[in-house]
Design a protein around this motif. Structure first.
Motif, short mmCIF file in Angstrom:
data_model
loop_
_atom_site.label_atom_id
_atom_site.label_comp_id
_atom_site.label_asym_id
_atom_site.label_seq_id
_atom_site.Cartn_x
_atom_site.Cartn_y
_atom_site.Cartn_z
N PHE A 157 12.03 39.62 19.65
CA PHE A 157 10.34 39.83 20.28
C PHE A 157 9.44 40.81 19.63
N LEU A 158 10.37 42.21 19.99
CA LEU A 158 9.50 43.09 19.69
C LEU A 158 8.91 43.35 18.20
N ILE A 159 9.64 42.44 17.88
CA ILE A 159 8.46 41.96 16.03
C ILE A 159 6.99 41.48 16.59
N ALA A 160 6.76 40.57 17.21
CA ALA A 160 5.74 40.21 17.72
C ALA A 160 4.46 41.30 18.60
N ALA A 161 5.23 42.03 19.75
CA ALA A 161 4.53 42.93 20.25
C ALA A 161 4.37 44.34 19.16
N ALA A 162 4.21 44.66 18.14
CA ALA A 162 3.87 45.40 17.70
C ALA A 162 2.69 45.10 17.16
N LEU A 163 3.20 43.51 16.70
CA LEU A 163 1.61 42.50 16.20
C LEU A 163 0.57 42.83 17.38
N VAL B 273 11.60 32.46 17.94
CA VAL B 273 12.01 33.18 18.74
C VAL B 273 10.80 33.42 20.04
N PRO B 274 11.82 32.94 21.12
CA PRO B 274 11.19 33.31 22.63
C PRO B 274 10.17 34.79 22.44
N ASP C 181 5.85 36.71 24.53
CA ASP C 181 4.76 35.90 24.44
C ASP C 181 3.84 34.38 23.87
N PRO C 182 3.40 33.46 25.05
CA PRO C 182 3.63 32.48 24.74
C PRO C 182 1.84 31.94 24.31
N ARG C 183 1.08 33.38 23.81
CA ARG C 183 -0.30 33.12 23.14
C ARG C 183 0.64 33.16 21.70
N LEU C 184 1.86 33.34 20.87
CA LEU C 184 2.12 33.78 19.79
C LEU C 184 3.14 32.91 19.80
N VAL C 185 3.40 32.44 18.12
CA VAL C 185 4.70 32.14 17.51
C VAL C 185 5.44 32.57 16.82
N SER C 186 6.88 33.45 17.26
CA SER C 186 7.50 34.22 16.32
C SER C 186 8.20 33.38 15.27
N VAL C 187 8.65 32.83 14.00
CA VAL C 187 9.11 32.42 13.62
C VAL C 187 10.78 32.72 12.71
N GLU C 188 12.26 33.14 12.60
CA GLU C 188 12.73 33.75 12.30
C GLU C 188 13.40 33.06 11.29
#
Length: 202
Positions: free
Chosen positions: A3-9, A122-123, A125-132
């Motif tokens: 999820f660090l990826i989503a945090a960067a975005l 990837v679990p 932030d509920p505002r986002l959906v991260s898909v690996e």
């Protein structure tokens, strides 16, 4: 990549893991999003493993077409069309091509593929959906994590915020998108490119 990826975005609030059923629903929604895209344009910012940042304009047309037009002064171009992904370096007059399916970007450009067979949510932030997404039979293709924000006004209620691609040598490239516009006119020649090699032109 996690999820660090989503945090960067997009800076998260409280990180909460969604239930398994919700994750399956999110994956299905991402599949619908990819199928719903006809065209999209966006500005992009690309950061490579060395921290170098390049900007430019992305043009995307489903199925199978994308163009990364870099900022003025950058002598490279990336185009996907006709089932191939092409990297053109005008500074040294070199062209590299490989099948789109062998690239992490294949997950974006082939909306007919069943994400449940090679991708997972990837679990985070509920505002986002991260898909690996990765092909377990071909680790050499690398992997990609797409980051989408929930957006009721966008196709399937989501909008692509960017992605992180990791190649087989663990080289990471992060792409962030802004000014996304859907359903815009795209010229028929938008994915053509000039071959810099001396004997041929495209």
């Amino acid at each position: 990549m996690k999820f660090l990826i989503a945090a960067a975005l997009l800076a998260p609030a409280v990180v909460l893991a969604a239930p398994v059923g919700a994750q399956a629903n999110d994956l299905a929604t991402v599949q619908r999003y990819l199928k719903a895209i006809t065209t999209m344009t966006a500005d992009f910012s690309q950061t490579d493993r060395n921290g170098q940042v390049l900007t430019g304009t992305l043009t995307w047309k489903q199925p199978g077409n994308i163009r990364f037009q870099y900022q003025k002064g950058v002598p490279t171009l990336i185009v996907a069309e006709g089932g191939a992904l092409t990297f053109i370096d005008y500074s040294v007059k070199q062209v590299q091509r490989w099948p789109i399916r062998n690239s992490p970007l294949g997950v974006l450009l082939d909306p007919g593929r069943d994400l449940s067979q090679f991708a997972k949510v990837v679990p985070g932030d509920p505002r986002l959906v991260s898909v690996e997404a990765r092909d377990p039979k071909h680790p050499e293709y690398g992997r990609i994590t797409l980051v989408l924000a929930r957006d009721a006004a966008a196709p399937a209620g989501m909008t692509l915020q960017g992605w992180v691609a990791l190649d087989s040598q663990n080289n990471r490239t992060t792409v962030r998108l802004s000014n996304q516009r859907y359903g815009v006119p795209v010229a028929s020649n938008a994915f053509r490119w000039v071959d810099p090699r001396p004997t041929t032109r495209r």
